[in-house]
Motif scaffolding. Structure first.
Motif, mmCIF file in Angstrom:
data_model
loop_
_atom_site.group_PDB
_atom_site.id
_atom_site.type_symbol
_atom_site.label_atom_id
_atom_site.label_comp_id
_atom_site.label_asym_id
_atom_site.label_seq_id
_atom_site.Cartn_x
_atom_site.Cartn_y
_atom_site.Cartn_z
ATOM 1 N N ASP A 243 -69.602 40.309 5.933
ATOM 2 C CA ASP A 243 -70.638 41.221 6.511
ATOM 3 C C ASP A 243 -71.475 40.348 7.284
ATOM 4 O OD1 ASP A 243 -71.999 43.766 6.772
ATOM 5 O OD2 ASP A 243 -73.468 42.773 5.537
ATOM 6 N N ALA A 244 -71.792 39.316 7.261
ATOM 7 C CA ALA A 244 -72.876 38.491 7.735
ATOM 8 C C ALA A 244 -72.115 38.207 9.219
ATOM 9 C CB ALA A 244 -73.400 37.305 6.878
ATOM 10 N N MET A 245 -71.059 37.791 9.093
ATOM 11 C CA MET A 245 -70.175 37.177 10.307
ATOM 12 C C MET A 245 -70.192 38.576 11.302
ATOM 13 S SD MET A 245 -68.390 34.684 11.801
ATOM 14 C CE MET A 245 -67.614 34.070 10.555
ATOM 15 N N ARG A 246 -69.788 39.948 10.872
ATOM 16 C CA ARG A 246 -69.771 41.088 11.810
ATOM 17 C C ARG A 246 -71.227 41.482 12.136
ATOM 18 N NH1 ARG A 246 -66.889 43.149 7.224
ATOM 19 N NH2 ARG A 246 -68.638 44.200 6.741
ATOM 20 N N LYS A 247 -72.291 41.383 11.222
ATOM 21 C CA LYS A 247 -73.355 41.610 11.723
ATOM 22 C C LYS A 247 -74.186 40.896 12.906
ATOM 23 C CE LYS A 247 -76.369 42.211 8.354
ATOM 24 N NZ LYS A 247 -77.465 41.962 7.128
ATOM 25 N N MET A 248 -73.904 39.559 12.809
ATOM 26 C CA MET A 248 -74.203 38.697 13.887
ATOM 27 C C MET A 248 -73.358 39.014 15.156
ATOM 28 S SD MET A 248 -76.232 36.522 15.032
ATOM 29 C CE MET A 248 -77.120 35.711 13.921
ATOM 30 N N ARG B 271 -82.519 38.985 25.242
ATOM 31 C CA ARG B 271 -80.975 38.921 25.176
ATOM 32 C C ARG B 271 -80.587 37.357 24.954
ATOM 33 N NH1 ARG B 271 -79.362 43.263 29.736
ATOM 34 N NH2 ARG B 271 -80.428 45.028 28.682
ATOM 35 N N ASP B 272 -79.308 37.503 24.005
ATOM 36 C CA ASP B 272 -78.570 36.445 24.033
ATOM 37 C C ASP B 272 -77.219 36.922 24.412
ATOM 38 O OD1 ASP B 272 -77.170 34.081 23.231
ATOM 39 O OD2 ASP B 272 -77.032 34.400 21.117
ATOM 40 N N THR B 273 -77.146 36.851 25.787
ATOM 41 C CA THR B 273 -75.950 37.442 26.340
ATOM 42 C C THR B 273 -74.562 36.561 26.199
ATOM 43 O OG1 THR B 273 -76.530 36.562 28.597
ATOM 44 C CG2 THR B 273 -77.001 38.914 28.170
ATOM 45 N N MET B 274 -73.727 37.278 26.406
ATOM 46 C CA MET B 274 -72.329 36.414 26.004
ATOM 47 C C MET B 274 -71.574 36.620 27.493
ATOM 48 S SD MET B 274 -71.396 38.009 22.505
ATOM 49 C CE MET B 274 -69.959 36.993 22.294
ATOM 50 N N ALA C 49 -76.282 50.052 12.355
ATOM 51 C CA ALA C 49 -77.583 50.473 13.600
ATOM 52 C C ALA C 49 -77.011 49.410 14.844
ATOM 53 C CB ALA C 49 -78.754 49.975 12.865
ATOM 54 N N TYR C 50 -76.514 48.278 14.747
ATOM 55 C CA TYR C 50 -76.148 47.484 15.884
ATOM 56 C C TYR C 50 -74.762 48.246 16.622
ATOM 57 C CZ TYR C 50 -79.449 44.020 13.944
ATOM 58 O OH TYR C 50 -80.452 43.433 13.391
ATOM 59 N N SER C 51 -74.155 48.675 15.837
ATOM 60 C CA SER C 51 -72.756 49.070 16.142
ATOM 61 C C SER C 51 -73.018 50.456 17.008
ATOM 62 C CB SER C 51 -71.846 49.372 14.850
ATOM 63 O OG SER C 51 -71.490 48.317 14.191
ATOM 64 N N LEU C 52 -73.896 51.196 16.445
ATOM 65 C CA LEU C 52 -74.517 52.408 17.144
ATOM 66 C C LEU C 52 -75.203 52.318 18.407
ATOM 67 C CD1 LEU C 52 -75.833 54.558 14.065
ATOM 68 C CD2 LEU C 52 -73.533 55.079 15.212
ATOM 69 N N GLN C 53 -75.995 51.342 18.412
ATOM 70 C CA GLN C 53 -76.529 50.936 19.743
ATOM 71 C C GLN C 53 -75.622 50.354 20.825
ATOM 72 O OE1 GLN C 53 -79.755 51.620 20.047
ATOM 73 N NE2 GLN C 53 -79.651 51.010 22.237
ATOM 74 N N SER C 54 -74.647 49.625 20.311
ATOM 75 C CA SER C 54 -73.651 49.115 21.156
ATOM 76 C C SER C 54 -72.889 50.193 21.762
ATOM 77 C CB SER C 54 -72.859 48.275 20.358
ATOM 78 O OG SER C 54 -73.298 46.997 19.947
ATOM 79 N N LEU C 55 -72.314 51.074 21.052
ATOM 80 C CA LEU C 55 -71.555 52.292 21.708
ATOM 81 C C LEU C 55 -72.730 53.229 22.363
ATOM 82 C CD1 LEU C 55 -69.398 54.087 21.955
ATOM 83 C CD2 LEU C 55 -70.057 55.253 19.828
ATOM 84 N N SER C 56 -73.852 53.310 22.258
ATOM 85 C CA SER C 56 -74.950 54.087 22.966
ATOM 86 C C SER C 56 -75.018 53.347 24.345
ATOM 87 C CB SER C 56 -76.285 54.011 22.273
ATOM 88 O OG SER C 56 -77.080 54.592 23.096
ATOM 89 N N ARG C 57 -75.012 52.011 24.436
ATOM 90 C CA ARG C 57 -75.416 51.126 25.588
ATOM 91 C C ARG C 57 -73.956 51.443 26.383
ATOM 92 N NH1 ARG C 57 -79.141 46.222 23.602
ATOM 93 N NH2 ARG C 57 -80.966 47.539 23.106
ATOM 94 N N LEU C 58 -72.980 51.284 25.756
ATOM 95 C CA LEU C 58 -71.417 51.340 26.408
ATOM 96 C C LEU C 58 -71.500 52.738 27.025
ATOM 97 C CD1 LEU C 58 -68.986 49.948 26.935
ATOM 98 C CD2 LEU C 58 -68.099 50.897 24.861
ATOM 99 N N LEU C 59 -71.907 53.735 26.449
ATOM 100 C CA LEU C 59 -71.961 55.123 27.230
ATOM 101 C C LEU C 59 -73.030 55.346 28.116
ATOM 102 C CD1 LEU C 59 -71.451 57.387 23.772
ATOM 103 C CD2 LEU C 59 -69.830 56.562 25.607
ATOM 104 N N GLU C 60 -74.084 54.595 28.513
ATOM 105 C CA GLU C 60 -75.066 54.599 29.247
ATOM 106 C C GLU C 60 -74.514 54.048 30.662
ATOM 107 O OE1 GLU C 60 -78.406 52.429 27.926
ATOM 108 O OE2 GLU C 60 -78.963 53.793 26.437
ATOM 109 N N VAL C 61 -73.684 53.237 30.671
ATOM 110 C CA VAL C 61 -72.871 52.583 31.721
ATOM 111 C C VAL C 61 -71.648 53.444 32.079
ATOM 112 C CG1 VAL C 61 -73.924 50.302 31.698
ATOM 113 C CG2 VAL C 61 -71.943 50.799 30.562
ATOM 114 N N SER D 122 -76.277 43.116 23.133
ATOM 115 C CA SER D 122 -77.105 43.066 24.165
ATOM 116 C C SER D 122 -76.399 42.647 25.381
ATOM 117 C CB SER D 122 -77.992 41.570 23.924
ATOM 118 O OG SER D 122 -77.098 40.751 23.401
ATOM 119 N N SER D 123 -74.995 42.653 25.457
ATOM 120 C CA SER D 123 -73.896 42.322 26.385
ATOM 121 C C SER D 123 -73.328 43.465 26.876
ATOM 122 C CB SER D 123 -73.032 41.200 25.962
ATOM 123 O OG SER D 123 -73.683 40.141 25.637
ATOM 124 N N ILE D 124 -73.077 44.639 26.304
ATOM 125 C CA ILE D 124 -72.078 45.637 26.152
ATOM 126 C C ILE D 124 -72.499 46.373 27.513
ATOM 127 C CG2 ILE D 124 -73.056 47.284 24.836
ATOM 128 C CD1 ILE D 124 -69.317 46.403 24.967
#
Length: 160
Positions: A57-62, A37-40, A102-114, A69-71
């Motif tokens: 797009d490159a800025m949004r993707k990063m 993780r590169d946590t924030m 893919a990263y957006s979906l994973q972020s929402l998924s991890r948010l729902l996990e908590v 990894s932080s959500i």
């Protein structure tokens, strides 16, 4: 009865899929998660939201890559949500493709996990968001997008 059948199918699919990935890549879990993780911290959230809203797009993707990894830190997630991050995350899910999606979906998924961020499904546009997630599962061939979409759908149907 129909909802229970869908839930059973989804849980079986996710379990089978995870087992398949682990058998094909037995060392995929060998590194501690924290080293990957590169946590924030919470102070970075305004800059993160700005990058998530960027026209590039490159800025949004990063930015969304770092977000995923932080959500799942509840303190970070709370500040992200109260700063309007859910609206930006919804926009990314609705309008992007490829790794950004893919990263957006994973972020929402991890948010729902908590157990946070459920208000995204209670606000205006919630129906369209659910339709988008289901559409991705039905028609999208990329596993990195399917994994996130399936996780979100499983969370939705199993949420009380």
């Amino acid at each position: 009865m129909r909802r229970a059948t869908i839930i059973s199918f989804l849980l079986e699919y996710v379990t089978r899929y995870n087992h398949s990935i682990q058998s094909q890549h037995p060392n995929c879990e060998s590194l501690p998660v924290q080293t990957l993780r590169d946590t924030m911290d919470q102070a970075d959230i305004p800059a993160l939201l700005s990058r998530l809203s960027s026209d590039e797009d490159a800025m949004r993707k990063m930015a969304v890559f770092k977000l995923q990894s932080s959500i799942n830190d509840p303190a970070f997630a709370d500040v992200f949500i109260s700063s309007g991050g859910l609206n930006i995350l919804r926009r990314l899910i609705m309008s992007t493709g490829g790794n950004t999606l893919a990263y957006s979906l994973q972020s929402l998924s991890r948010l729902l996990e908590v157990d946070m961020g459920w208000e995204i499904f209670e606000s205006t546009g919630a129906g369209e968001l659910v339709e988008r997630v289901v559409e991705l599962i039905v028609v999208h061939p990329l596993v990195n997008i399917l994994r996130g979409a399936m996780s979100i759908l499983v969370a939705i149907v199993s949420h009380p």
